[in-house]
Design a protein around this motif. Structure first.
Motif, short mmCIF file in Angstrom:
data_model
loop_
_atom_site.label_atom_id
_atom_site.label_comp_id
_atom_site.label_asym_id
_atom_site.label_seq_id
_atom_site.Cartn_x
_atom_site.Cartn_y
_atom_site.Cartn_z
N GLU A 1 5.71 -9.90 -1.70
CA GLU A 1 7.03 -10.08 -2.32
C GLU A 1 7.67 -8.75 -2.68
N THR A 2 6.88 -7.75 -3.00
CA THR A 2 7.42 -6.44 -3.38
C THR A 2 8.17 -5.80 -2.21
N SER A 3 7.57 -5.83 -1.03
CA SER A 3 8.25 -5.26 0.15
C SER A 3 9.52 -6.02 0.47
N LYS A 4 9.48 -7.34 0.35
CA LYS A 4 10.67 -8.14 0.62
C LYS A 4 11.81 -7.74 -0.31
N LYS A 5 11.51 -7.55 -1.59
CA LYS A 5 12.53 -7.15 -2.55
C LYS A 5 13.07 -5.74 -2.22
N LYS A 6 12.18 -4.82 -1.90
CA LYS A 6 12.61 -3.45 -1.59
C LYS A 6 13.53 -3.42 -0.36
N VAL A 7 13.20 -4.20 0.65
CA VAL A 7 14.02 -4.25 1.86
C VAL A 7 15.40 -4.83 1.55
N LYS A 8 15.43 -5.92 0.80
CA LYS A 8 16.72 -6.52 0.44
C LYS A 8 17.55 -5.54 -0.40
N ASP A 9 16.92 -4.86 -1.34
CA ASP A 9 17.64 -3.87 -2.15
C ASP A 9 18.21 -2.77 -1.27
N LEU A 10 17.43 -2.29 -0.32
CA LEU A 10 17.89 -1.25 0.61
C LEU A 10 19.12 -1.72 1.37
N GLU A 11 19.04 -2.89 1.94
CA GLU A 11 20.12 -3.40 2.77
C GLU A 11 21.40 -3.64 1.97
N PHE A 12 21.28 -4.20 0.80
CA PHE A 12 22.47 -4.57 0.04
C PHE A 12 23.08 -3.41 -0.75
N THR A 13 22.30 -2.40 -1.09
CA THR A 13 22.86 -1.30 -1.87
C THR A 13 23.17 -0.07 -1.01
N TRP A 14 22.24 0.33 -0.15
CA TRP A 14 22.46 1.53 0.63
C TRP A 14 23.31 1.26 1.86
N GLY B 1 0.80 -1.21 0.00
CA GLY B 1 0.00 0.00 0.00
C GLY B 1 0.84 1.26 0.00
N GLY B 2 2.11 1.14 -0.32
CA GLY B 2 2.98 2.31 -0.38
C GLY B 2 3.73 2.60 0.89
N HIS B 3 3.41 1.91 1.96
CA HIS B 3 4.05 2.20 3.23
C HIS B 3 5.49 1.72 3.30
N THR B 4 5.83 0.70 2.52
CA THR B 4 7.22 0.25 2.49
C THR B 4 8.14 1.34 1.96
N GLY B 5 7.71 2.01 0.91
CA GLY B 5 8.49 3.11 0.36
C GLY B 5 8.68 4.23 1.36
N GLU B 6 7.64 4.55 2.12
CA GLU B 6 7.74 5.58 3.15
C GLU B 6 8.72 5.16 4.24
N MET B 7 8.64 3.89 4.65
CA MET B 7 9.55 3.39 5.67
C MET B 7 11.00 3.47 5.19
N ILE B 8 11.23 3.09 3.94
CA ILE B 8 12.58 3.12 3.39
C ILE B 8 13.12 4.54 3.37
N PHE C 1 20.85 -7.80 9.19
CA PHE C 1 19.40 -7.67 9.17
C PHE C 1 18.78 -9.04 9.00
N ASP C 2 17.50 -9.12 9.31
CA ASP C 2 16.77 -10.36 9.12
C ASP C 2 15.37 -9.99 8.65
N ILE C 3 14.78 -10.86 7.86
CA ILE C 3 13.42 -10.68 7.39
C ILE C 3 12.60 -11.84 7.93
N LYS C 4 11.55 -11.52 8.65
CA LYS C 4 10.61 -12.53 9.14
C LYS C 4 9.33 -12.39 8.34
#
Length: 66
Positions: A42-55, A12-19, A61-64
């Motif tokens: 799956e979209t949020s999972k990908k965004k979080v992994k991208d954040l962690e590995f690039t930024w 719902g767009g909240h992952t982008g705001e959190m990032i 970190f861990d994803i539950k």
């Protein structure tokens, strides 16, 4: 002193705001990070992994999936 950071990501767009919010944090001070993500998001999972590995370029970190 390190602080543990738990984050809840959901669709719902909240992952982008959190990032955007955590992008300015010092990853050395906020480690480890725990992300809670819905098993259907799956979209949020990908965004979080991208954040962690690039930024942050760190692996404290861990994803539950719930």
């Amino acid at each position: 002193m390190n602080l543990i950071l738990d984050l809840l990501a959901y669709s719902g767009g909240h992952t982008g705001e959190m990032i955007r919010l955590i992008n300015g944090l010092d990853p050395k001070k906020f480690a480890p990070r725990l992300y809670l993500i819905a098993n259907t998001d799956e979209t949020s999972k990908k965004k979080v992994k991208d954040l962690e590995f690039t930024w942050f370029s760190r692996h404290e970190f861990d994803i539950k999936v719930c």
